[in-house]
Design a protein around this motif. Structure first.
Motif, mmCIF file in Angstrom:
data_model
loop_
_atom_site.group_PDB
_atom_site.id
_atom_site.type_symbol
_atom_site.label_atom_id
_atom_site.label_comp_id
_atom_site.label_asym_id
_atom_site.label_seq_id
_atom_site.Cartn_x
_atom_site.Cartn_y
_atom_site.Cartn_z
ATOM 1 N N VAL A 78 0.840 -1.203 0.000
ATOM 2 C CA VAL A 78 0.000 0.000 0.000
ATOM 3 C C VAL A 78 0.873 1.250 0.000
ATOM 4 C CG1 VAL A 78 -1.634 1.352 1.394
ATOM 5 C CG2 VAL A 78 -2.026 -1.097 1.023
ATOM 6 N N LEU A 79 1.882 1.269 0.867
ATOM 7 C CA LEU A 79 2.768 2.437 0.946
ATOM 8 C C LEU A 79 3.555 2.629 -0.349
ATOM 9 C CD1 LEU A 79 3.950 1.862 4.592
ATOM 10 C CD2 LEU A 79 2.579 3.804 3.792
ATOM 11 N N TYR A 80 4.051 1.534 -0.895
ATOM 12 C CA TYR A 80 4.810 1.602 -2.150
ATOM 13 C C TYR A 80 3.942 2.181 -3.271
ATOM 14 C CZ TYR A 80 7.312 0.065 -6.316
ATOM 15 O OH TYR A 80 7.941 0.033 -7.538
ATOM 16 N N ARG A 81 2.743 1.634 -3.441
ATOM 17 C CA ARG A 81 1.854 2.121 -4.507
ATOM 18 C C ARG A 81 1.459 3.579 -4.279
ATOM 19 N NH1 ARG A 81 -0.303 -3.031 -3.757
ATOM 20 N NH2 ARG A 81 -2.126 -2.205 -2.689
ATOM 21 N N PHE A 82 1.236 3.936 -3.038
ATOM 22 C CA PHE A 82 0.897 5.316 -2.715
ATOM 23 C C PHE A 82 2.020 6.257 -3.142
ATOM 24 C CE2 PHE A 82 0.642 8.895 0.312
ATOM 25 C CZ PHE A 82 -0.648 9.350 0.031
ATOM 26 N N LEU A 83 3.256 5.912 -2.793
ATOM 27 C CA LEU A 83 4.401 6.741 -3.158
ATOM 28 C C LEU A 83 4.604 6.800 -4.669
ATOM 29 C CD1 LEU A 83 6.836 5.661 -0.304
ATOM 30 C CD2 LEU A 83 5.678 7.879 -0.537
ATOM 31 N N ILE A 84 4.451 5.672 -5.337
ATOM 32 C CA ILE A 84 4.570 5.626 -6.797
ATOM 33 C C ILE A 84 3.533 6.559 -7.428
ATOM 34 C CG2 ILE A 84 4.167 4.160 -8.843
ATOM 35 C CD1 ILE A 84 6.920 3.717 -7.631
ATOM 36 N N ASN A 85 2.294 6.505 -6.923
ATOM 37 C CA ASN A 85 1.227 7.350 -7.458
ATOM 38 C C ASN A 85 1.478 8.832 -7.212
ATOM 39 O OD1 ASN A 85 -0.258 5.258 -8.557
ATOM 40 N ND2 ASN A 85 -1.434 4.922 -6.692
ATOM 41 N N LEU A 86 2.296 9.140 -6.207
ATOM 42 C CA LEU A 86 2.668 10.526 -5.948
ATOM 43 C C LEU A 86 3.813 10.989 -6.843
ATOM 44 C CD1 LEU A 86 2.523 10.669 -2.036
ATOM 45 C CD2 LEU A 86 0.925 11.716 -3.661
ATOM 46 N N GLY A 87 4.380 10.058 -7.624
ATOM 47 C CA GLY A 87 5.450 10.417 -8.542
ATOM 48 C C GLY A 87 6.845 10.111 -8.034
ATOM 49 N N VAL A 88 6.946 9.390 -6.917
ATOM 50 C CA VAL A 88 8.249 9.012 -6.371
ATOM 51 C C VAL A 88 8.827 7.894 -7.240
ATOM 52 C CG1 VAL A 88 9.400 8.055 -4.326
ATOM 53 C CG2 VAL A 88 7.515 9.675 -4.049
ATOM 54 N N SER A 89 10.133 7.914 -7.460
ATOM 55 C CA SER A 89 10.771 6.862 -8.260
ATOM 56 C C SER A 89 10.592 5.506 -7.585
ATOM 57 C CB SER A 89 12.263 7.151 -8.436
ATOM 58 O OG SER A 89 12.956 6.939 -7.214
ATOM 59 N N ALA A 90 10.621 4.465 -8.387
ATOM 60 C CA ALA A 90 10.410 3.116 -7.865
ATOM 61 C C ALA A 90 11.447 2.754 -6.803
ATOM 62 C CB ALA A 90 10.433 2.100 -9.003
ATOM 63 N N GLU A 91 12.692 3.098 -7.045
ATOM 64 C CA GLU A 91 13.761 2.770 -6.096
ATOM 65 C C GLU A 91 13.543 3.478 -4.750
ATOM 66 O OE1 GLU A 91 18.524 3.533 -5.593
ATOM 67 O OE2 GLU A 91 17.766 3.215 -7.618
ATOM 68 N N THR A 92 13.244 4.756 -4.798
ATOM 69 C CA THR A 92 13.012 5.521 -3.572
ATOM 70 C C THR A 92 11.732 5.062 -2.888
ATOM 71 O OG1 THR A 92 14.188 7.428 -4.461
ATOM 72 C CG2 THR A 92 12.693 7.848 -2.624
ATOM 73 N N ALA A 93 10.685 4.826 -3.656
ATOM 74 C CA ALA A 93 9.417 4.359 -3.092
ATOM 75 C C ALA A 93 9.605 3.038 -2.365
ATOM 76 C CB ALA A 93 8.370 4.226 -4.184
ATOM 77 N N SER A 94 10.369 2.130 -2.940
ATOM 78 C CA SER A 94 10.615 0.833 -2.315
ATOM 79 C C SER A 94 11.389 0.993 -1.014
ATOM 80 C CB SER A 94 11.389 -0.075 -3.275
ATOM 81 O OG SER A 94 11.620 -1.322 -2.672
ATOM 82 N N ARG A 95 12.444 1.783 -1.055
ATOM 83 C CA ARG A 95 13.275 2.002 0.131
ATOM 84 C C ARG A 95 12.461 2.675 1.247
ATOM 85 N NH1 ARG A 95 17.193 4.448 -2.272
ATOM 86 N NH2 ARG A 95 16.373 6.534 -1.955
ATOM 87 N N ASP A 96 11.699 3.702 0.895
ATOM 88 C CA ASP A 96 10.918 4.431 1.895
ATOM 89 C C ASP A 96 9.764 3.588 2.440
ATOM 90 O OD1 ASP A 96 12.626 6.554 1.604
ATOM 91 O OD2 ASP A 96 11.224 7.787 0.438
ATOM 92 N N ALA A 97 9.089 2.860 1.573
ATOM 93 C CA ALA A 97 7.983 2.009 2.018
ATOM 94 C C ALA A 97 8.484 0.945 2.988
ATOM 95 C CB ALA A 97 7.287 1.363 0.821
#
Length: 123
Positions: A78-97
């Protein structure tokens, strides 16, 4: 010393690796970037806590371990998809999630899920 994050990381990693077959200690060490002795010590503690068990040199999740693993994986997704939908790069979204999955409160997580559902409904 066992932490909530360590427990959740192990449960989630075992869960993900088990999709491909039996999970061995060396796989956990590689996936978690820790030594094999660290994995052995951690798994012993997790077994004592009733979260994992061993069968034929493979580690398996108990029902309680599986419950934790699925919850952590769901929070991550959920967090990963949320960040991706906000325009965060996949690598950063994965690390942050991966970091966020351990600290987000149930209240905040459910609010994010509700927001996602209301956005999907209104589109």
């Amino acid at each position: 010393m066992k932490t909530k994050q360590m427990t959740e990381d192990y449960m989630k990693t075992i869960y993900i690796l088990s999709r491909e077959g039996d999970v061995r200690c060396f796989q956990l060490a590689d996936s978690l970037s820790v030594s094999r002795p660290t994995v052995s010590i951690s798994l012993k503690t997790l077994a004592e806590d009733g979260l994992v068990y061993f069968e034929k040199k493979a580690v398996h999740l108990t029902a309680e371990g599986l419950k934790i693993a699925k919850a952590v994986e769901e929070r991550y997704q959920v967090l990963y998809r949320f960040l991706i939908n906000l325009g965060v790069s996949a690598e950063t979204a994965s690390r942050d999630a991966c970091k966020m999955e351990h600290v987000i409160s149930d209240e905040s997580f459910f609010a994010l899920q509700s927001l996602k559902q209301s956005i999907s409904t209104n589109v």
